[in-house]
Scaffold this motif. Sequence first.
Motif, PDB file in Angstrom:
ATOM      1  N   GLU A  62     112.787  22.774  71.221  1.00 31.67           N
ATOM      2  CA  GLU A  62     113.776  23.725  71.723  1.00 31.67           C
ATOM      3  C   GLU A  62     115.130  23.302  71.184  1.00 31.67           C
ATOM      4  O   GLU A  62     115.300  22.183  70.704  1.00 31.67           O
ATOM      5  CB  GLU A  62     113.776  23.746  73.260  1.00 31.67           C
ATOM      6  N   ASP A  63     116.126  24.206  71.297  1.00 31.03           N
ATOM      7  CA  ASP A  63     117.473  23.819  70.908  1.00 31.03           C
ATOM      8  C   ASP A  63     118.481  24.810  71.470  1.00 31.03           C
ATOM      9  O   ASP A  63     118.115  25.825  72.077  1.00 31.03           O
ATOM     10  CB  ASP A  63     117.619  23.704  69.388  1.00 31.03           C
ATOM     11  N   VAL A  64     119.754  24.490  71.251  1.00 33.68           N
ATOM     12  CA  VAL A  64     120.839  25.328  71.773  1.00 33.68           C
ATOM     13  C   VAL A  64     122.035  25.226  70.836  1.00 33.68           C
ATOM     14  O   VAL A  64     122.339  24.162  70.296  1.00 33.68           O
ATOM     15  CB  VAL A  64     121.242  24.882  73.204  1.00 33.68           C
ATOM     16  N   GLY A  65     122.695  26.372  70.606  1.00 34.91           N
ATOM     17  CA  GLY A  65     123.946  26.393  69.872  1.00 34.91           C
ATOM     18  C   GLY A  65     123.847  25.959  68.424  1.00 34.91           C
ATOM     19  O   GLY A  65     124.800  25.408  67.880  1.00 34.91           O
TER      20      GLY A  65
ATOM     21  N   GLY B  87     110.015  26.625  72.107  1.00 38.50           N
ATOM     22  CA  GLY B  87     110.559  27.203  73.324  1.00 38.50           C
ATOM     23  C   GLY B  87     111.665  28.183  73.010  1.00 38.50           C
ATOM     24  O   GLY B  87     111.517  29.075  72.177  1.00 38.50           O
ATOM     25  N   GLU B  88     112.803  28.017  73.655  1.00 36.81           N
ATOM     26  CA  GLU B  88     113.946  28.893  73.426  1.00 36.81           C
ATOM     27  C   GLU B  88     114.976  28.199  72.548  1.00 36.81           C
ATOM     28  O   GLU B  88     115.210  26.998  72.681  1.00 36.81           O
ATOM     29  CB  GLU B  88     114.590  29.281  74.756  1.00 36.81           C
ATOM     30  N   CYS B  89     115.582  28.963  71.662  1.00 33.45           N
ATOM     31  CA  CYS B  89     116.734  28.498  70.896  1.00 33.45           C
ATOM     32  C   CYS B  89     117.917  29.328  71.397  1.00 33.45           C
ATOM     33  O   CYS B  89     118.186  30.423  70.895  1.00 33.45           O
ATOM     34  CB  CYS B  89     116.512  28.673  69.403  1.00 33.45           C
TER      35      CYS B  89
ATOM     36  N   GLY C 135     113.579  24.740  77.418  1.00 33.86           N
ATOM     37  CA  GLY C 135     114.860  24.704  76.731  1.00 33.86           C
ATOM     38  C   GLY C 135     116.045  24.882  77.639  1.00 33.86           C
ATOM     39  O   GLY C 135     115.981  24.670  78.853  1.00 33.86           O
ATOM     40  N   HIS C 136     117.151  25.305  77.046  1.00 35.86           N
ATOM     41  CA  HIS C 136     118.417  25.476  77.763  1.00 35.86           C
ATOM     42  C   HIS C 136     118.446  26.864  78.413  1.00 35.86           C
ATOM     43  O   HIS C 136     119.215  27.753  78.019  1.00 35.86           O
ATOM     44  CB  HIS C 136     119.586  25.289  76.801  1.00 35.86           C
ATOM     45  N   ILE C 137     117.601  27.035  79.387  1.00 33.91           N
ATOM     46  CA  ILE C 137     117.456  28.298  80.088  1.00 33.91           C
ATOM     47  C   ILE C 137     117.438  28.031  81.590  1.00 33.91           C
ATOM     48  O   ILE C 137     117.173  26.914  82.033  1.00 33.91           O
ATOM     49  CB  ILE C 137     116.162  29.043  79.661  1.00 33.91           C
ATOM     50  N   ARG C 138     117.704  29.056  82.371  1.00 31.45           N
ATOM     51  CA  ARG C 138     117.855  28.877  83.819  1.00 31.45           C
ATOM     52  C   ARG C 138     116.538  28.490  84.475  1.00 31.45           C
ATOM     53  O   ARG C 138     116.517  27.649  85.374  1.00 31.45           O
ATOM     54  CB  ARG C 138     118.411  30.161  84.437  1.00 31.45           C
TER      55      ARG C 138
END
Length: 347
Positions: free
Chosen positions: A246-249, A277-279, A315-318
């Motif tokens: 997963e990752d963010v930004g 997962g989510e990016c 990932g970086h999700i709620r």
Amino acid sequence: MNRRQFIGNAALAASLLPFAGVAGTVEAAPRRRLLPVALDKGDRVGLVSPSSASDDSFSLQLAREAMEALGFEVKTGAHFAGRRGYLAGSDAERADDLNTMFADKTVKAIVCTRGGSGGARLLPLLDYETIRRNPKTLLGYSDITALHSAIHAKTGLVTFHGQIGSGSWNAFNVDQFQRVFFKRELMEYRNKIELGDELVPRRNRTITITGGKARGELVGGNLTVLAALAGSPFLPDFGGKILFLEDVGEAPYRIDRMLSTLKLMGALDKIAGFIFGECTDCKPGDGYGSLTLEQILDDYIKPLQIPAYRGAMIGHIREQFIVPVGGQVELDADTGSFRLLEPVFQS
């Protein structure tokens, strides 16, 4: 120093680690799987800040309150609220908090208050022998990937990629926590689908990259952090594993670059299955154009001809899964799900 500058410096530091004398060093050979002790309401949980400092004291208060609301007695690290620049104290202070919590027989689990940056700086300072002798739950995600990877590589301990102490403890995350840690279920990780007012569901959909099923041990976490550990002794063996990322930004070209790193180091060619997962907030920036995330995953993952899918609630999700790094799972890429095959706690 921004996040990307830090990651670059961390990667350089990691490449020098094999030549440095480090505390708590053990041989780099893979270890057999080590299960943490079971966790129950009423147990004592340690709160530590191994990466970035929290923005304000209120977030630290929320982390404590959340653990107490889950039914735990809380002990905070000596440098839990520390600050040194963007870090939650010096490297030695943050590592000491982790080592102390693992050594403390009264503490049954360790929860990280947040991620951020800086976890990789602690890896040469951790006392892996003490961790091996005192196997207990470690929970966190994002930058905590560095700790998951190193501890699993050095000791074989199963740790948990999931919500941080100061994060959102909504109904979904609380349910995940209770099922994983209190009920100790053999979890099936299948996305929560909400139709809402749509004719067909749109949110939390998974997409098959290559169909099929695979079994293996879960490894992975944040892609940026994993790629920064390339060339160090703090990555687990990828042979026959199910890799989740997963990752963010991060712009797509950066995702491309980091997957290229995993490819060039031979990691992708060894895995048995793949879960993305989510990016979050991974949009292209200004420039001459961009590959899509779908195209990038197709370029790196499809040629492997292994079961693979994207869109898992990691990932970086709620609302996010709590998944065991080192747990034995079966991946079903056609249904976009995976399930635990064996318990991940001592009986």
